[in-house]
Design an enzyme around this catalytic site. Structure first.
Site, PDB file in Angstrom:
ATOM      1  N   LYS A  98       0.007  -4.295   6.062  1.00 23.03           N
ATOM      2  CA  LYS A  98      -0.205  -4.015   4.642  1.00 23.03           C
ATOM      3  C   LYS A  98      -0.067  -2.501   4.459  1.00 23.03           C
ATOM      4  CE  LYS A  98      -3.883  -4.263   1.166  1.00 23.03           C
ATOM      5  NZ  LYS A  98      -4.922  -5.124   0.582  1.00 23.03           N
ATOM      6  N   GLU A 101      -4.680 -14.495  -2.087  1.00 21.43           N
ATOM      7  CA  GLU A 101      -5.623 -13.721  -1.256  1.00 21.43           C
ATOM      8  C   GLU A 101      -6.901 -13.544  -2.053  1.00 21.43           C
ATOM      9  OE1 GLU A 101      -4.296  -9.800   0.123  1.00 21.43           O
ATOM     10  OE2 GLU A 101      -6.398  -9.149   0.057  1.00 21.43           O
ATOM     11  N   THR A 149      -9.979  -7.935   2.278  1.00 19.56           N
ATOM     12  CA  THR A 149     -11.095  -6.994   2.394  1.00 19.56           C
ATOM     13  C   THR A 149     -12.000  -7.351   3.580  1.00 19.56           C
ATOM     14  OG1 THR A 149     -11.044  -7.085  -0.045  1.00 19.56           O
ATOM     15  CG2 THR A 149     -12.548  -5.533   0.941  1.00 19.56           C
ATOM     16  N   ARG A 168     -15.215  -9.476  -1.864  1.00 21.60           N
ATOM     17  CA  ARG A 168     -15.872  -8.353  -2.543  1.00 21.60           C
ATOM     18  C   ARG A 168     -16.959  -8.777  -3.499  1.00 21.60           C
ATOM     19  NH1 ARG A 168     -10.488  -5.115  -4.427  1.00 21.60           N
ATOM     20  NH2 ARG A 168      -9.385  -5.500  -2.485  1.00 21.60           N
TER      21      ARG A 168
HETATM   22  C1  3PG Z   1      -6.253  -4.921  -3.182  1.00 20.22           C
HETATM   23  O1  3PG Z   1      -7.284  -5.239  -3.763  1.00 20.22           O
HETATM   24  O2  3PG Z   1      -5.877  -5.301  -2.069  1.00 20.22           O
HETATM   25  C2  3PG Z   1      -5.442  -3.997  -3.937  1.00 20.22           C
HETATM   26  O3  3PG Z   1      -6.308  -3.026  -4.423  1.00 20.22           O
HETATM   27  C3  3PG Z   1      -4.755  -4.609  -5.094  1.00 20.22           C
HETATM   28  O4  3PG Z   1      -4.242  -3.546  -5.761  1.00 20.22           O
HETATM   29  P1  3PG Z   1      -3.921  -3.617  -7.304  1.00 20.22           P
HETATM   30  O5  3PG Z   1      -5.186  -4.036  -8.000  1.00 20.22           O
HETATM   31  O6  3PG Z   1      -3.511  -2.212  -7.669  1.00 20.22           O
HETATM   32  O7  3PG Z   1      -2.807  -4.598  -7.471  1.00 20.22           O
END
Ligand code: 3PG
Length: 213
Positions: free
Chosen positions: A132, A44, A72, A48
């Site tokens: 999710k 994924e 995102t 960002r």
């Molecule tokens: C995301 O970016 O979807 C989550 O924030 C990933 O979370 P993590 O960095 O705590 O694994």
């Protein structure tokens, strides 16, 4: 990929969906290849950073065997851009009526985020069964998901946020968890240092989660 994947197929590709935040285009193809070498056929890439869409196109073109998610996604415009760039599935930290309508209209494989029973009910009502659970650890983690098993029995989750390889194993033991998401598989320091061996090693650890029983 000729036949589009359903979200049900997507969440069963690997026990963990590696979430990556890419600052440089040059990181995209090597990180995807390192994950594949470790046995993880899914990624994924989050929307960002300014280079995110170019990274998605690069993985689409150069690592076509990788199942490519775009994370995102906040609105229908980003949804369009993500799928135009080659996304096989989309992910959002939450959900809005606009985004749900756009995803439904195009019948796209998608994981919307939810952390309350009402959000879960809204998404189920709209036909989204795979969700999710974000931010997982900050939202009651395994205790919350375990307490949803009976009342929200139709919902299946990909918990993400604050999860490491040890916690991943515990989440995966819950009947309503189909996979886990996390950035620890391809962490920031490994991406910055181009340490693809570390990413490959983490990916192999992830695949071992499926075999441990
Ligand atoms: C995301 O970016 O979807 C989550 O924030 C990933 O979370 P993590 O960095 O705590 O694994």
């Amino acid at each position: 990929m000729t036949t589009p994947l359903s979200i049900e197929q997507v969440v069963r590709i690997a026990p963990v969906v590696p979430v990556v935040i890419l600052d440089k285009l040059s990181q995209a193809v090597p990180v995807a290849r390192a994950l594949l070498r470790g046995g993880v056929g899914i990624i994924e890439i989050t929307l960002r950073t300014p280079v995110a869409l170019d990274c998605i196109k690069a993985v689409r073109d150069e690592v076509p065997e990788m199942v490519l998610g775009v994370g995102t996604i906040m609105n229908p415009g980003q949804l369009e851009a993500a799928f135009d760039a080659g996304a096989h599935f989309g992910v959002s930290p939450g959900s809005t009526a606009n985004l749900r309508a756009a995803v439904k209209e195009r019948g796209l494989p998608f994981l919307f985020g939810a952390i309350t029973p009402s959000e879960v009910m809204t998404l189920l009502d709209d036909g989204f069964q795979y969700l999710k659970f974000f931010p997982a650890e900050a939202s009651g983690g395994q205790t919350t998901l375990a307490s949803w098993q009976s009342p929200l029995a139709d919902a299946k989750f990909c918990p993400t946020g604050g999860i490491d390889v040890i916690k991943a194993k515990q989440y995966l033991n819950l009947a309503n968890v189909v996979c886990v998401g996390g950035s620890w598989v391809a962490p920031k320091h490994a991406l910055e240092n181009q340490d693809w061996i570390v990413v490959e090693h983490h990916a192999a650890q992830v695949m071992a989660l499926a075999e441990d029983g």
